[in-house]
Design a protein around this motif. Structure first.
Motif, PDB file in Angstrom:
ATOM      1  N   PRO A  30      22.358   4.044  35.167  1.00 62.23           N
ATOM      2  CA  PRO A  30      22.699   2.803  34.463  1.00 62.23           C
ATOM      3  C   PRO A  30      23.705   1.948  35.232  1.00 62.23           C
ATOM      4  N   LYS A  31      23.553   0.652  35.125  1.00 59.66           N
ATOM      5  CA  LYS A  31      24.425  -0.270  35.851  1.00 59.66           C
ATOM      6  C   LYS A  31      25.856  -0.261  35.322  1.00 59.66           C
ATOM      7  N   ASP A  32      26.038   0.186  34.056  1.00 57.43           N
ATOM      8  CA  ASP A  32      27.380   0.138  33.473  1.00 57.43           C
ATOM      9  C   ASP A  32      28.125   1.476  33.607  1.00 57.43           C
ATOM     10  N   TRP A  33      27.617   2.395  34.401  1.00 54.62           N
ATOM     11  CA  TRP A  33      28.324   3.653  34.625  1.00 54.62           C
ATOM     12  C   TRP A  33      29.429   3.467  35.671  1.00 54.62           C
ATOM     13  N   SER A  34      30.517   4.172  35.462  1.00 51.12           N
ATOM     14  CA  SER A  34      31.616   4.175  36.426  1.00 51.12           C
ATOM     15  C   SER A  34      31.163   4.800  37.752  1.00 51.12           C
ATOM     16  N   ASN A  35      31.866   4.460  38.832  1.00 52.18           N
ATOM     17  CA  ASN A  35      31.558   5.097  40.115  1.00 52.18           C
ATOM     18  C   ASN A  35      32.032   6.554  40.165  1.00 52.18           C
ATOM     19  N   ARG A  36      32.694   6.993  39.092  1.00 55.79           N
ATOM     20  CA  ARG A  36      33.059   8.412  38.984  1.00 55.79           C
ATOM     21  C   ARG A  36      31.928   9.249  38.400  1.00 55.79           C
ATOM     22  N   VAL A  37      30.839   8.594  38.008  1.00 55.89           N
ATOM     23  CA  VAL A  37      29.688   9.296  37.435  1.00 55.89           C
ATOM     24  C   VAL A  37      28.628   9.446  38.524  1.00 55.89           C
ATOM     25  N   HIS A  38      28.348  10.674  38.880  1.00 59.71           N
ATOM     26  CA  HIS A  38      27.456  10.954  40.010  1.00 59.71           C
ATOM     27  C   HIS A  38      26.128  11.514  39.500  1.00 59.71           C
ATOM     28  N   LEU A  39      25.070  10.717  39.607  1.00 67.54           N
ATOM     29  CA  LEU A  39      23.724  11.171  39.266  1.00 67.54           C
ATOM     30  C   LEU A  39      23.146  11.813  40.524  1.00 67.54           C
ATOM     31  N   THR A  40      23.255  13.118  40.609  1.00 61.95           N
ATOM     32  CA  THR A  40      23.059  13.810  41.890  1.00 61.95           C
ATOM     33  C   THR A  40      21.628  14.210  42.182  1.00 61.95           C
ATOM     34  N   GLY A  41      20.784  14.286  41.170  1.00 58.18           N
ATOM     35  CA  GLY A  41      19.515  14.994  41.296  1.00 58.18           C
ATOM     36  C   GLY A  41      19.664  16.373  40.669  1.00 58.18           C
ATOM     37  N   TYR A  42      18.536  17.031  40.450  1.00 58.49           N
ATOM     38  CA  TYR A  42      18.558  18.329  39.762  1.00 58.49           C
ATOM     39  C   TYR A  42      19.168  19.427  40.630  1.00 58.49           C
TER      40      TYR A  42
END
Length: 420
Positions: free
Chosen positions: A219-231
């Motif tokens: 999401p565009k509104d997530w902080s840069n501290r939120v890491h969507l890493t992959g499974y």
């Protein structure tokens, strides 16, 4: 550097954190995983240190209270029942977690164990909160334990669903957490409004989300501290040898339909198993039945159905025609990675979220609500999953994308980039 991972739940909940532990160990970190006794052997066999957290979630799920929790459709009632179910266990769980984190340099709270933040606060060390579901607040979709289809209500509702769910969750766990803070950690209690999740934001905690951007774009509104890493996948051990009778069964005919409900147990899981057998017969499909933690048993299986206790998903799932399951985050991820269609019959929690996303991605027929589950509805879904060319192509394409990712490596890079 020593990292302690706190993680509890079913195999699907815990196994991704074993994968994280293996990746961090290979990168040179000393890793301890604190979890329930069920996973001691697997954790130790991977060369990781194990610490016991008391309690058995399986027993809780199979209890009368646990079955009532599974039956509820109301997310507020679900959180309340979960709190009632877990409260008698929490004091010992907190104490075991505290002892496991001694002499560690950083803590990863894997999914449910948010109290790792309180321990990190006391020890004055970094805390990372790790999810298997994209649970950080956003306007783009609602909290995963709320009805996913209500995302159509828009950004204000979506964002509010996180505020409401977090606050409700905090109400049910505030008392045992504050008892732990005061009696064991010698810290002041946390207020009714300043909940632990708000405090994580104030502390600029990093969030690790073990999900693919091919499934849920960041999401565009997530902080840069939120890491969507992959499974975070735990690959099949090099020395794994599948049972000979299973190999022979797979070779003896067309790819079967896998049917398993992971940690889901009790009368309803047995009822679904019986419906599934009849649906397989009606569609003339061969089947693989998982008994496992769900305790699905049937001594009168036909020759066209093979029952297994536990087998690595990474080995088995690519050989299936489709996967019928409960929608747990771990099983859903393994199905996506295998590149085969799925059919999801959700029980509780975030499972309906994954069912909704799978259908939205075109890799699954629409979710089957348990109250509408019949032999005919499941047979229709199986036929659709194994014959619909669009679903099969979408599933294969998604599998290619996910297999090209390496979520564990992404997490290792996040840790390596920190100035310790």
């Amino acid at each position: 550097m020593h990292i302690t991972i706190l993680t509890l739940g079913s195999r699907g909940d815990v196994q991704p954190f074993i994968a994280l532990g293996v990746g961090l160990k290979q990168a040179g970190y000393k890793v301890k995983i604190a979890s329930q006794a069920t996973f001691k052997s697997e954790i130790s066999s991977r060369g990781l240190e194990f610490a016991l957290i008391s309690g058995n979630p399986k027993e809780g799920i199979e209890s009368a209270e646990g079955q009532a929790m599974l039956r509820t459709k109301n997310p507020i009632d679900f959180v309340r029942r979960m709190g009632d179910l877990l409260e008698p266990l929490m004091e010992k769980v907190f104490l075991d977690s505290w002892q496991a984190c001694q002499e560690t340099d950083a803590i990863i709270g894997g999914g449910f164990p948010f109290w790792g933040f309180d321990i990190a606060e006391k020890l004055n060390i970094p805390f990372y909160y790790a999810y298997l579901t994209p649970g950080y607040p956003t306007k783009e979709f609602p909290n995963a334990v709320t009805p996913a289809h209500l995302e159509k209500l828009g950004g204000i509702y979506n964002r509010f669903s996180y505020t409401l769910t977090i606050q409700l969750f905090w109400q049910f766990f505030r008392k045992p957490i504050n008892q732990f803070r005061e009696s064991i950690l010698n810290l002041p209690p946390t207020s009714i409004w300043k909940n632990v999740f708000t405090k994580m934001e104030d502390a600029k905690v990093n969030y690790l989300i073990g999900c693919s951007a091919s499934v849920i774009p960041k999401p565009k509104d997530w902080s840069n501290r939120v890491h969507l890493t992959g499974y975070w996948f735990l690959d099949t051990p090099d020395n794994f040898t599948p049972p000979t009778d299973l190999v022979n069964f797979l070779k003896s005919g067309s790819p079967p339909v896998y049917i398993g409900f992971g940690s889901m147990a009790g009368e309803e899981a047995q009822k679904i198993a019986e419906i599934a057998l009849l649906a397989l017969a009606k569609t003339q499909q061969r089947g693989i039945f998982l008994s496992g933690w769900g305790s699905i048993k049937n001594s009168d299986l036909p020759d066209t159905v093979f029952q297994i206790d536990n087998i690595p998903h990474s080995w088995l799932f690519p050989k299936m025609a489709c996967i019928v399951h409960h929608g747990g985050a771990g099983t859903t991820a393994a199905t996506f990675r295998a590149g085969v269609p799925s059919i999801i019959i959700p029980f509780f929690g975030d499972q309906q979220f994954w069912a909704y996303q799978a259908a939205k991605l075109g890799v699954s027929p629409p979710m089957i609500d348990r109250k509408n589950l019949t032999v005919d509805s499941l047979a229709q879904a199986i036929t659709n999953a194994v014959e619909n060319q669009s679903i099969k192509e979408n599933a294969a394409s998604l599998g290619d994308k996910i297999r090209s990712e390496n979520g564990v490596r992404e997490v290792v890079e996040i840790f390596s980039s920190r100035n310790w």
